[in-house]
Scaffold this motif. Sequence first.
Motif, PDB file in Angstrom:
ATOM      1  N   ASP B 138       0.803  -1.221   0.000  1.00  0.00           N
ATOM      2  CA  ASP B 138       0.000   0.000   0.000  1.00  0.00           C
ATOM      3  C   ASP B 138       0.841   1.278   0.000  1.00  0.00           C
ATOM      4  O   ASP B 138       0.863   2.011  -0.966  1.00  0.00           O
ATOM      5  N   PHE B 139       1.538   1.534   1.106  1.00  0.00           N
ATOM      6  CA  PHE B 139       2.353   2.756   1.175  1.00  0.00           C
ATOM      7  C   PHE B 139       3.528   2.526   2.112  1.00  0.00           C
ATOM      8  O   PHE B 139       3.486   1.629   2.960  1.00  0.00           O
ATOM      9  N   SER B 147       5.685   8.806  11.962  1.00  0.00           N
ATOM     10  CA  SER B 147       4.501   8.375  12.721  1.00  0.00           C
ATOM     11  C   SER B 147       3.260   9.143  12.263  1.00  0.00           C
ATOM     12  O   SER B 147       2.166   8.579  12.170  1.00  0.00           O
ATOM     13  N   LYS B 148       3.429  10.445  11.968  1.00  0.00           N
ATOM     14  CA  LYS B 148       2.293  11.231  11.468  1.00  0.00           C
ATOM     15  C   LYS B 148       1.871  10.738  10.089  1.00  0.00           C
ATOM     16  O   LYS B 148       0.675  10.624   9.798  1.00  0.00           O
ATOM     17  N   PHE B 150       2.221   7.749   8.866  1.00  0.00           N
ATOM     18  CA  PHE B 150       1.509   6.472   9.049  1.00  0.00           C
ATOM     19  C   PHE B 150       0.048   6.710   9.396  1.00  0.00           C
ATOM     20  O   PHE B 150      -0.853   6.100   8.817  1.00  0.00           O
ATOM     21  N   GLY B 151      -0.186   7.608  10.343  1.00  0.00           N
ATOM     22  CA  GLY B 151      -1.555   7.867  10.803  1.00  0.00           C
ATOM     23  C   GLY B 151      -2.437   8.407   9.702  1.00  0.00           C
ATOM     24  O   GLY B 151      -3.555   7.911   9.484  1.00  0.00           O
ATOM     25  N   VAL B 152      -1.963   9.424   8.970  1.00  0.00           N
ATOM     26  CA  VAL B 152      -2.788  10.035   7.932  1.00  0.00           C
ATOM     27  C   VAL B 152      -2.944   9.083   6.747  1.00  0.00           C
ATOM     28  O   VAL B 152      -4.045   8.903   6.219  1.00  0.00           O
ATOM     29  N   GLU B 154      -2.820   5.862   6.680  1.00  0.00           N
ATOM     30  CA  GLU B 154      -3.718   4.768   7.046  1.00  0.00           C
ATOM     31  C   GLU B 154      -5.176   5.196   6.954  1.00  0.00           C
ATOM     32  O   GLU B 154      -6.051   4.391   6.643  1.00  0.00           O
ATOM     33  N   GLY B 155      -5.432   6.477   7.191  1.00  0.00           N
ATOM     34  CA  GLY B 155      -6.803   6.988   7.108  1.00  0.00           C
ATOM     35  C   GLY B 155      -7.234   7.393   5.711  1.00  0.00           C
ATOM     36  O   GLY B 155      -8.427   7.329   5.387  1.00  0.00           O
ATOM     37  N   LEU B 156      -6.317   7.821   4.856  1.00  0.00           N
ATOM     38  CA  LEU B 156      -6.700   8.376   3.550  1.00  0.00           C
ATOM     39  C   LEU B 156      -6.518   7.404   2.387  1.00  0.00           C
ATOM     40  O   LEU B 156      -7.253   7.464   1.397  1.00  0.00           O
ATOM     41  N   GLN B 172      -2.125  15.254   0.308  1.00  0.00           N
ATOM     42  CA  GLN B 172      -2.805  15.540   1.574  1.00  0.00           C
ATOM     43  C   GLN B 172      -2.109  14.834   2.734  1.00  0.00           C
ATOM     44  O   GLN B 172      -1.955  15.399   3.815  1.00  0.00           O
TER      45      GLN B 172
END
Lengths: 336, 208
Positions: B138-139, B147-148, B150-152, B154-156, B172
Motif C-alpha cells: 500500500d504505502f 509516525s504522522k 503512518f496515521g494520515v 492509514e486513514g486516507l 494531503q
Amino acid sequence: MSDRGKSSEKGGELVFGETIRVPTVRRAIHLSITRPLSFLILRFPLRPIYAQQYSFDPLSQSLFIIASRLSSVNLAFARSNSMPDMVSIAQPQQRQFNPYSENGGTILAIAGADFSVIAGDTRQSEGYSIQTRYAPKVFRLTDKAVLAVNGFAADGNMFVKKVRQRLEWYRHAHAKDMPLRAIARLIQTMLYARRFFPYYVYNILGGIEDDGTGAVYSFDPVGSYEREACRAAGAAQSLVQPFLDNQIYFKNQTPAPGTSHPVHLPLSTVLSLVIDSFTSATERHIEVGDGLEMYVVLAKGSASVQGLGNIRGIQELTATDDGERVFVIRRELKKD
Amino acid sequence: MSIMEYNGGSVVAMVGKDCVAIASDLRLGNQALGISSNFQKIFPVTDRIYLGLPGLATDVTTLRERFRFRVNMYTIKEEREIEPETFAHLVSSTLYEHRFGPYFVEPVMAGLSKTPSGGVKPFIAATDLIGCLNFAKDFVVAGTASSKLFGVAEGLWEPDLEPEDLFETISQTLLNAVDRDAFSGWGCIVHVITKDKVVTRTLKGRMD
C-alpha cells in the motif's frame, strides 16, 4: 566514588533516587579519628551532608530527591592509607522507586454544533504486556460532561474519582450540575494543585456548554488547558491528530469556488471519523486496540438524536429528564 | 540528539492503479534551525524508478552519487535498465555493507516494473538504515514525520487509485503530516509515475 548524590534521569520520567553509602567496620573507626583531625589537618576536609537535596526541571516534569547520608571522605581516607588487605570494597548502594508508569491507549474528542463525541480505546498495557483488554478511559461525569483520561491509569482513575467527588459537593451546595466551563476550570486547579507531584494524565473534557454548544477542553498534566473543536491524546496522538486536522479543520484543503467548509460536522460524519481514527491507530500502534467506547453528549432538544436510533448497540446513560442526554456506543477493535 | 533527526525531512510513497507516487518535503535544517527550503531528497534512478533519501543530509548526497555510480555500472554490464526490485536489493546490500557504521538514511523507492505480458506493475519499497527491506503493498513512509505519515496515510489511502486521485491522496498525507512535525516541511514535492510519463509538482503549503 565521585558520583555521590548524582541524580539519574530516565527518559524524562519522574524518579526518586537515593544514594546510601554502606560504612565498613574500618570506616567507622576512621570516622571517629578524622572528625577531630580534619579541623587541624586540611588534608581531609569533612563535608557533613545530611540535608536533602531537591532539583526540579519544570519542563520535563521531573523531580529528584537525593539524600546523601555520608560524605565520600571516608573512602578517600581508606584509599590513601594504602593497606592492600584492608582496602574498602564498599560500593554505593542505590535504591529507587518510580511512582509513575505509562499505560498506553489513546483518547479523542470532537465537538459538534450541539453535540460532543468523546472516545477512547479500552486496552491497558504496560511495556509490551497487555494488562487488560477492557479498562475504560472515558467516564460520564454529569449529563452534560464526559471526561477522558490517558496516561498513567492509576492516576487517571484516582483523578476521575476526585473530580466526581467535587462535582457531588457542588451538587449538594448548589442543587444543580456544575457548568462545563466551570468543570474545566476545576480540573485546571485540581491538576495545578499537584504541580510538583503531578497526576501523570492527559485529560480531555467533552460536553455541552450552558449556551447549548458542543465543547471540547484539553489539558496537559499540570492543568494548562484550552477549548477546541477536536483533540487526540495518548499513545497514537501523533497518528490521529494530523488526520483530524485534515478531516475536521479541513487543513490543506481548498473549498470549491463559491463554497466554504462547514464549521461543524454532522454527528454521523463525526462518528465515522472517530471509528476510522481508531481503526487506523490500531493498525499501526501496538498500544491501541481491543475495544472502542464512544460517548455522545447531546444538547437539550438536539435534532441529532434522530440519527442515533439506528446505531447498533447504543446505550443511553442519561440520569435526569429534559436536559442534555448521554449515550455510549461500543465497538470492537483488533486485538493483535 | 538523534543523528536521524539532525537535518529533518520526510518521504512517503504510495501505490495506485498502474501508477506509483513518491513525495517529500523540501526542508534542510540544522536541528531546530531551518537552512534551506529547496533541499531535494528524491532522485530519479531511471525513467521509471525514483529514490527518496530522508536522513542525514551529508549521507543523502553521498548515497545519491554512490547509487548513480552503481546503477551506471549495472547498465553498462547488463546492457539494460535496472528493474525496481533489483534496485531495491542494490540499495539494501549497499547499506548492509556498512552494517556496523551505517549511513544515516532510510531510503524509500517507488517505480514501475515490467511484467512478462508487456504491462507495468507498481512497486514501492523502503529500508531501514542498514538495508532491511520492506516491500509494502500500500504505502511506505520514512523520516522525522513517519509516525504522522503512518496515521494520515492509514486513514486516507485506498486501493486502486487513479493517478490524479493518488496525487491528491499522497499530497494531503504529506502536507498534513509535516504540518505537525517541526523537523519537516518548508515546501513539498510530489512525483506521480505512470506508464508513459512522470508528473512532478511542487505543492503550496505552510512555510512555518
